[in-house]
Design a protein around this motif. Structure first.
Motif, PDB file in Angstrom:
ATOM      1  N   VAL A   1       0.857  -1.186   0.000  1.00  0.00           N
ATOM      2  CA  VAL A   1       0.000   0.000   0.000  1.00  0.00           C
ATOM      3  C   VAL A   1       0.886   1.227   0.000  1.00  0.00           C
ATOM      4  O   VAL A   1       1.808   1.350   0.831  1.00  0.00           O
ATOM      5  CB  VAL A   1      -0.940   0.027   1.220  1.00  0.00           C
ATOM      6  N   SER A   2       0.629   2.154  -0.904  1.00  0.00           N
ATOM      7  CA  SER A   2       1.432   3.384  -0.980  1.00  0.00           C
ATOM      8  C   SER A   2       0.535   4.545  -1.328  1.00  0.00           C
ATOM      9  O   SER A   2      -0.586   4.362  -1.801  1.00  0.00           O
ATOM     10  CB  SER A   2       2.545   3.231  -2.031  1.00  0.00           C
ATOM     11  N   ASP A   3       1.050   5.785  -1.028  1.00  0.00           N
ATOM     12  CA  ASP A   3       0.313   7.003  -1.350  1.00  0.00           C
ATOM     13  C   ASP A   3       0.813   7.548  -2.664  1.00  0.00           C
ATOM     14  O   ASP A   3       2.011   7.605  -2.942  1.00  0.00           O
ATOM     15  CB  ASP A   3       0.483   8.063  -0.258  1.00  0.00           C
TER      16      ASP A   3
ATOM     17  N   THR B   1      -3.658  13.087  -2.235  1.00  0.00           N
ATOM     18  CA  THR B   1      -3.069  11.754  -2.449  1.00  0.00           C
ATOM     19  C   THR B   1      -4.159  10.685  -2.539  1.00  0.00           C
ATOM     20  O   THR B   1      -5.298  10.900  -2.112  1.00  0.00           O
ATOM     21  CB  THR B   1      -2.100  11.407  -1.315  1.00  0.00           C
ATOM     22  N   ASN B   2      -3.736   9.538  -3.051  1.00  0.00           N
ATOM     23  CA  ASN B   2      -4.652   8.409  -3.185  1.00  0.00           C
ATOM     24  C   ASN B   2      -3.917   7.143  -2.787  1.00  0.00           C
ATOM     25  O   ASN B   2      -2.713   6.987  -3.082  1.00  0.00           O
ATOM     26  CB  ASN B   2      -5.153   8.302  -4.624  1.00  0.00           C
ATOM     27  N   LYS B   3      -4.614   6.278  -2.139  1.00  0.00           N
ATOM     28  CA  LYS B   3      -4.010   5.018  -1.737  1.00  0.00           C
ATOM     29  C   LYS B   3      -3.879   4.100  -2.959  1.00  0.00           C
ATOM     30  O   LYS B   3      -4.830   3.880  -3.691  1.00  0.00           O
ATOM     31  CB  LYS B   3      -4.866   4.313  -0.686  1.00  0.00           C
TER      32      LYS B   3
ATOM     33  N   TYR C   1      -1.605  -5.966  -5.462  1.00  0.00           N
ATOM     34  CA  TYR C   1      -2.182  -7.232  -5.023  1.00  0.00           C
ATOM     35  C   TYR C   1      -1.356  -8.416  -5.532  1.00  0.00           C
ATOM     36  O   TYR C   1      -0.724  -8.359  -6.600  1.00  0.00           O
ATOM     37  CB  TYR C   1      -3.611  -7.379  -5.540  1.00  0.00           C
ATOM     38  N   ASN C   2      -1.418  -9.464  -4.802  1.00  0.00           N
ATOM     39  CA  ASN C   2      -0.935 -10.774  -5.277  1.00  0.00           C
ATOM     40  C   ASN C   2      -2.126 -11.463  -5.958  1.00  0.00           C
ATOM     41  O   ASN C   2      -3.169 -11.664  -5.326  1.00  0.00           O
ATOM     42  CB  ASN C   2      -0.428 -11.630  -4.122  1.00  0.00           C
ATOM     43  N   THR C   3      -2.007 -11.770  -7.280  1.00  0.00           N
ATOM     44  CA  THR C   3      -3.121 -12.348  -8.053  1.00  0.00           C
ATOM     45  C   THR C   3      -2.812 -13.786  -8.506  1.00  0.00           C
ATOM     46  O   THR C   3      -1.641 -14.202  -8.524  1.00  0.00           O
ATOM     47  CB  THR C   3      -3.412 -11.500  -9.302  1.00  0.00           C
ATOM     48  N   LYS C   4      -3.866 -14.463  -8.907  1.00  0.00           N
ATOM     49  CA  LYS C   4      -3.754 -15.848  -9.381  1.00  0.00           C
ATOM     50  C   LYS C   4      -4.637 -15.997 -10.633  1.00  0.00           C
ATOM     51  O   LYS C   4      -5.808 -15.655 -10.601  1.00  0.00           O
ATOM     52  CB  LYS C   4      -4.205 -16.822  -8.294  1.00  0.00           C
ATOM     53  N   SER C   5      -4.044 -16.486 -11.738  1.00  0.00           N
ATOM     54  CA  SER C   5      -4.786 -16.682 -13.007  1.00  0.00           C
ATOM     55  C   SER C   5      -5.093 -18.156 -13.207  1.00  0.00           C
ATOM     56  O   SER C   5      -4.205 -19.011 -13.069  1.00  0.00           O
ATOM     57  CB  SER C   5      -3.983 -16.158 -14.201  1.00  0.00           C
TER      58      SER C   5
END
Length: 499
Positions: free
Chosen positions: A328-330, A346-348, A352-356
């Motif tokens: 998570v970063s600004d 700013t926006n968060k 993500y860690n994803t799975k296909s």
């Protein structure tokens, strides 16, 4: 039997047995005994015809043509049923390709599978299919008539060959009697020579006549073999299998129609209604007429409908799901200026860690399923003059078939009139030959009495005996020729033959 005859003739020529009449007769009798020994059963005309109808090559060939016409007719009927076709395709691709599901470019390796089901039907084609079916139906019926003709022709050829064998066999019997008479005269002359009653030249003349009669007997036996081989070919019978005809008790009692019952015009009228070739010609004309109508229908528009169902599956189609938050970063997305100062907005930003995972087969088939339905109107405008030329050819074929039927009718009439004229001539020849036998028999009986009394020389006696022999042969030949000619007329009239 045929090879045995050749061997005997070869042995005769090599050993020069013509100088020894007794040897020639012994060979003839040996040959006759061998032939009689091999004959184990007999063939009647009906048995021969039945066997030929089941085994003759010409009939079997025409039967194949009939079955081909039947298959063509069946296929033309099935052409009215809507078409239905299915297809399944599979492929493997690697590198940069178009995704078969999303149609976007991808750089990966994947396998894809597609399936389709298509159907089509003619709604209206100006009766092309109906005329094609009718044309094929008439052609099938014509082939059936041609098969009937082939069967009738084979039956008649069998009867002709059967009569020929009977004639040749009868000539063998006459030749055997002639040989026996000459042998008896020779034996009697030998006694007279020993007694000194007649000169020795008489014995020499009779020995020469015995040699001639023996040669005639061998030739007659060979004619039996030749006609038997012809019969075996018609029957498609193995040439090493014996064939012995069942000889009627009295050939003169074979039922024959009277000449007034086979008037040529009356026979032609009956044949024109019964002859399978004429019926086949009529059916082929009808087939050509329907074929012409079918070709004309091809020049008009056709209306058809078609439909297709399609779906596919590809390993490149993926489902992506979030497993966990990675970071998570600004992220500054702007600046706000107020009276109190300047502030950063700013926006968060979440990583993500994803799975296909590949989309399941069932889901892809359901998602990719599509259907199409179309109506097509095909209007021939310019096709290299193909359709019109085919129609013109079909029209000319009608004319050709009509000329063929006219020619067959003309030949049938000519053959019937020729057969009737030949029958009349054969009957006259038979009557003349019968009178010739009676006269020759009387002359021979008188000559025998004079020869036995020493009042006639050997040469004159042999001449009288030869005339009787030739008269008997001529009578038998004339009798069988008349039977054949009358049976031919009967065949034209009834399309069947029997002895």
């Amino acid at each position: 039997m045929f090879m045995l005859s050749l061997q005997l003739l070869y042995f005769w020529n090599v050993m020069k047995l013509s100088k020894y009449p007794g040897c020639i007769l012994a060979i003839c009798l040996l040959f006759a005994n061998i032939v009689a020994t091999k004959a184990q059963d007999t063939w009647s005309l009906q048995r021969s015809v039945d066997y030929a109808l089941a085994n003759n090559i010409d009939i079997r060939q025409q039967s194949v043509q009939k079955r081909l016409a039947e298959l063509t007719l069946h296929q033309s009927k099935m052409a009215r049923i809507p078409t239905l076709n299915g297809s399944v395709n599979g492929s493997y691709a690697s590198g940069r390709n178009v995704d078969p599901i999303t149609n976007s470019f991808i750089t990966t390796s994947y396998a894809s599978y597609t399936g389709a089901l298509s159907a089509g039907a003619n709604i209206f084609n100006f009766f092309y299919q109906q005329n094609t079916i009718a044309s094929n139906k008439y052609n099938y019926q014509a082939q059936d008539k041609l098969l009937e003709k082939a069967r009738n022709d084979v039956a008649f050829n069998i009867a002709t060959a059967f009569l020929q064998i009977l004639l040749n066999t009868e000539q063998v019997h006459i030749s055997e009697v002639q040989v026996k008479l000459t042998m008896d005269n020779l034996a009697n002359t030998k006694k007279l020579v020993i007694a000194g009653s007649v000169p020795e030249s008489n014995q020499a003349d009779l020995e020469a006549q015995l040699a001639t009669d023996s040669v005639t007997l061998v030739n007659a036996q060979n004619q039996v073999i030749q006609s038997t081989l012809q019969m075996k070919a018609l029957l498609n019978l193995s040439f090493d299998q014996p064939y012995v005809p069942q000889i009627p008790d009295n050939i003169g009692e074979i039922p024959l129609p009277r000449l007034d019952e086979v008037d040529p015009e009356m026979v032609y009228s009956a044949a024109n209604n019964n002859n399978p070739l004429i019926k086949a010609d009529q059916l082929l004309i009808k087939s050509s007429e329907r074929s012409y109508a079918a070709y004309r229908a091809q020049m008009y528009p056709t209306l058809s409908v078609s439909g297709q169902a399609y779906s596919g599956f590809a390993t490149s189609a993926k489902n992506t799901e979030i497993v966990s938050i990675k970071n998570v970063s600004d992220e500054t997305i702007g600046t706000v200026v107020t009276s109190t100062g300047t502030y950063n907005v700013t926006n968060k930003v979440y990583e993500y860690n994803t799975k296909s995972t590949t989309i399941p087969f069932k889901d892809q088939v359901s998602n990719n399923f599509k259907q199409t339905l179309g109506v097509s109107l095909n209007i021939p405008i310019l096709n290299g003059w193909t359709y019109r030329t085919n129609a013109q050819k079909a029209k000319l074929n009608i004319e050709s078939q009509k000329l063929t039927m006219e020619k067959d009718n003309q030949k049938l009439r000519q053959d019937i009139y020729t057969a009737h004229a030949n029958a009349v001539s054969a009957l006259q020849k038979y009557y003349a030959a019968s009178r010739g036998v009676d006269a020759s028999q009387k002359a021979y009986d008188f000559a025998t009495k004079r020869f036995d009394l020493g009042l006639m020389n050997t040469i004159d006696y042999i001449t009288t005996q030869s005339k009787l022999f030739n008269a008997q042969i001529n009578k038998v030949s004339a009798q069988y020729d008349y039977i054949f000619k009358m049976k031919l007329l009967e065949f034209y009239r009834d399309q069947k033959i029997a002895l």
